[in-house]
Design a protein around this motif. Structure first.
Motif, mmCIF file in Angstrom:
data_model
loop_
_atom_site.group_PDB
_atom_site.id
_atom_site.type_symbol
_atom_site.label_atom_id
_atom_site.label_comp_id
_atom_site.label_asym_id
_atom_site.label_seq_id
_atom_site.Cartn_x
_atom_site.Cartn_y
_atom_site.Cartn_z
ATOM 1 N N UNK A 105 -11.704 -5.787 -15.623
ATOM 2 C CA UNK A 105 -10.541 -6.214 -14.844
ATOM 3 C C UNK A 105 -10.921 -6.574 -13.420
ATOM 4 N N UNK A 106 -10.107 -7.470 -12.852
ATOM 5 C CA UNK A 106 -10.311 -7.888 -11.466
ATOM 6 C C UNK A 106 -8.962 -8.287 -10.874
ATOM 7 N N UNK A 107 -8.732 -7.915 -9.613
ATOM 8 C CA UNK A 107 -7.544 -8.365 -8.889
ATOM 9 C C UNK A 107 -7.807 -9.807 -8.457
ATOM 10 N N UNK A 108 -6.951 -10.721 -8.914
ATOM 11 C CA UNK A 108 -7.154 -12.137 -8.600
ATOM 12 C C UNK A 108 -6.262 -12.629 -7.465
ATOM 13 N N UNK A 109 -5.230 -11.861 -7.131
ATOM 14 C CA UNK A 109 -4.380 -12.237 -6.007
ATOM 15 C C UNK A 109 -3.643 -11.013 -5.491
ATOM 16 N N UNK A 110 -3.263 -11.058 -4.221
ATOM 17 C CA UNK A 110 -2.585 -9.958 -3.539
ATOM 18 C C UNK A 110 -1.726 -10.618 -2.466
ATOM 19 N N UNK A 111 -0.407 -10.554 -2.631
ATOM 20 C CA UNK A 111 0.470 -11.223 -1.671
ATOM 21 C C UNK A 111 1.745 -10.416 -1.461
ATOM 22 N N UNK A 112 2.464 -10.745 -0.397
ATOM 23 C CA UNK A 112 3.700 -10.038 -0.046
ATOM 24 C C UNK A 112 4.883 -10.988 -0.086
ATOM 25 N N UNK A 113 6.064 -10.414 -0.318
ATOM 26 C CA UNK A 113 7.334 -11.147 -0.310
ATOM 27 C C UNK A 113 8.381 -10.258 0.369
ATOM 28 N N UNK A 114 9.535 -10.825 0.584
ATOM 29 C CA UNK A 114 10.658 -10.112 1.200
ATOM 30 C C UNK A 114 10.258 -9.516 2.546
ATOM 31 N N UNK A 115 9.602 -10.340 3.356
ATOM 32 C CA UNK A 115 9.209 -9.903 4.687
ATOM 33 C C UNK A 115 8.251 -8.724 4.686
ATOM 34 N N UNK A 116 7.440 -8.620 3.642
ATOM 35 C CA UNK A 116 6.471 -7.531 3.549
ATOM 36 C C UNK A 116 6.998 -6.297 2.846
ATOM 37 N N UNK A 117 8.249 -6.320 2.382
ATOM 38 C CA UNK A 117 8.831 -5.158 1.701
ATOM 39 C C UNK A 117 8.214 -4.960 0.317
ATOM 40 N N UNK A 118 7.767 -6.042 -0.295
ATOM 41 C CA UNK A 118 7.160 -5.977 -1.623
ATOM 42 C C UNK A 118 5.776 -6.602 -1.581
ATOM 43 N N UNK A 119 4.848 -5.934 -2.217
ATOM 44 C CA UNK A 119 3.475 -6.432 -2.345
ATOM 45 C C UNK A 119 3.215 -6.649 -3.829
ATOM 46 N N UNK A 120 2.543 -7.728 -4.154
ATOM 47 C CA UNK A 120 2.261 -8.078 -5.543
ATOM 48 C C UNK A 120 0.752 -8.173 -5.748
ATOM 49 N N UNK A 121 0.262 -7.431 -6.729
ATOM 50 C CA UNK A 121 -1.144 -7.518 -7.107
ATOM 51 C C UNK A 121 -1.205 -8.170 -8.482
ATOM 52 N N UNK A 122 -2.002 -9.213 -8.588
ATOM 53 C CA UNK A 122 -2.181 -9.903 -9.861
ATOM 54 C C UNK A 122 -3.541 -9.489 -10.404
ATOM 55 N N UNK A 123 -3.531 -8.921 -11.614
ATOM 56 C CA UNK A 123 -4.771 -8.432 -12.217
ATOM 57 C C UNK A 123 -5.026 -9.168 -13.520
ATOM 58 N N UNK A 124 -6.278 -9.584 -13.701
ATOM 59 C CA UNK A 124 -6.685 -10.226 -14.953
ATOM 60 C C UNK A 124 -7.746 -9.359 -15.611
ATOM 61 N N UNK A 125 -7.564 -9.126 -16.905
ATOM 62 C CA UNK A 125 -8.510 -8.331 -17.675
ATOM 63 C C UNK A 125 -9.047 -9.175 -18.822
#
Length: 150
Positions: A105-125
């Motif tokens: 597995x590897x994290x392919x993206x890491x971004x925020x939304x809602x003014x930084x209230x939510x963080x999203x990590x995209x993982x591909x395995x």
């Protein structure tokens, strides 16, 4: 914040053996009634060499790695703030009971939304059997960011 420190984090390869008993239990748990997933004779009759792996079972096997959430801790994420966002699967080949599968597995993206209230990590395995592709698992992990003290 694409390109943040979590992007690129990877886990060491982990190999898991697919067991018939777990496949049967999983099929029962998800309400699968097709005997091809629980009965070896039915599986053979359908042309399988053993019980086939139900599609979403690979996500369960991925959790068999030692400390499956270590990558989140390494990224500085509080596990109490983690939510399951979404998941998808791309299959390249069938797998069956008796197979030995390797998960990387590897994290392919890491971004925020809602003014930084939510963080999203995209993982591909990537899932392989003897070095050959079986499936690609993609999932999005949502992190509720802790509010900064005023």
């Amino acid at each position: 914040m694409a390109g943040s420190p979590a992007t690129g984090l990877s886990t060491p390869p982990s190999t898991v053996d697919v067991e018939r008993g777990r496949l049967r239990l999983f099929a029962k748990a998800i309400g699968e009634t097709d005997p091809v997933y629980t009965d070896l004779d039915a599986a053979h009759g359908a042309g399988h060499r053993d019980l086939p792996v139900p599609p979403t079972f690979l996500f369960c096997l991925e959790m068999d790695r030692p400390d499956p959430f270590a990558f989140l801790t390494e990224a500085g994420i509080n596990l109490d703030r983690v939510l399951h966002g979404e998941q998808s699967f791309t299959y390249h080949a069938l797998c069956h009971a008796g197979d030995s599968l390797t998960f990387e597995s590897r994290i392919t993206d890491d971004y925020e939304r809602k003014g930084g209230a939510l963080r999203f990590l995209v993982r591909q395995t990537h899932v392989t059997r003897a070095g050959r592709p079986i499936a690609d698992l993609n999932n999005v992990i949502v992190v509720q960011q802790e509010k900064a003290e005023a």
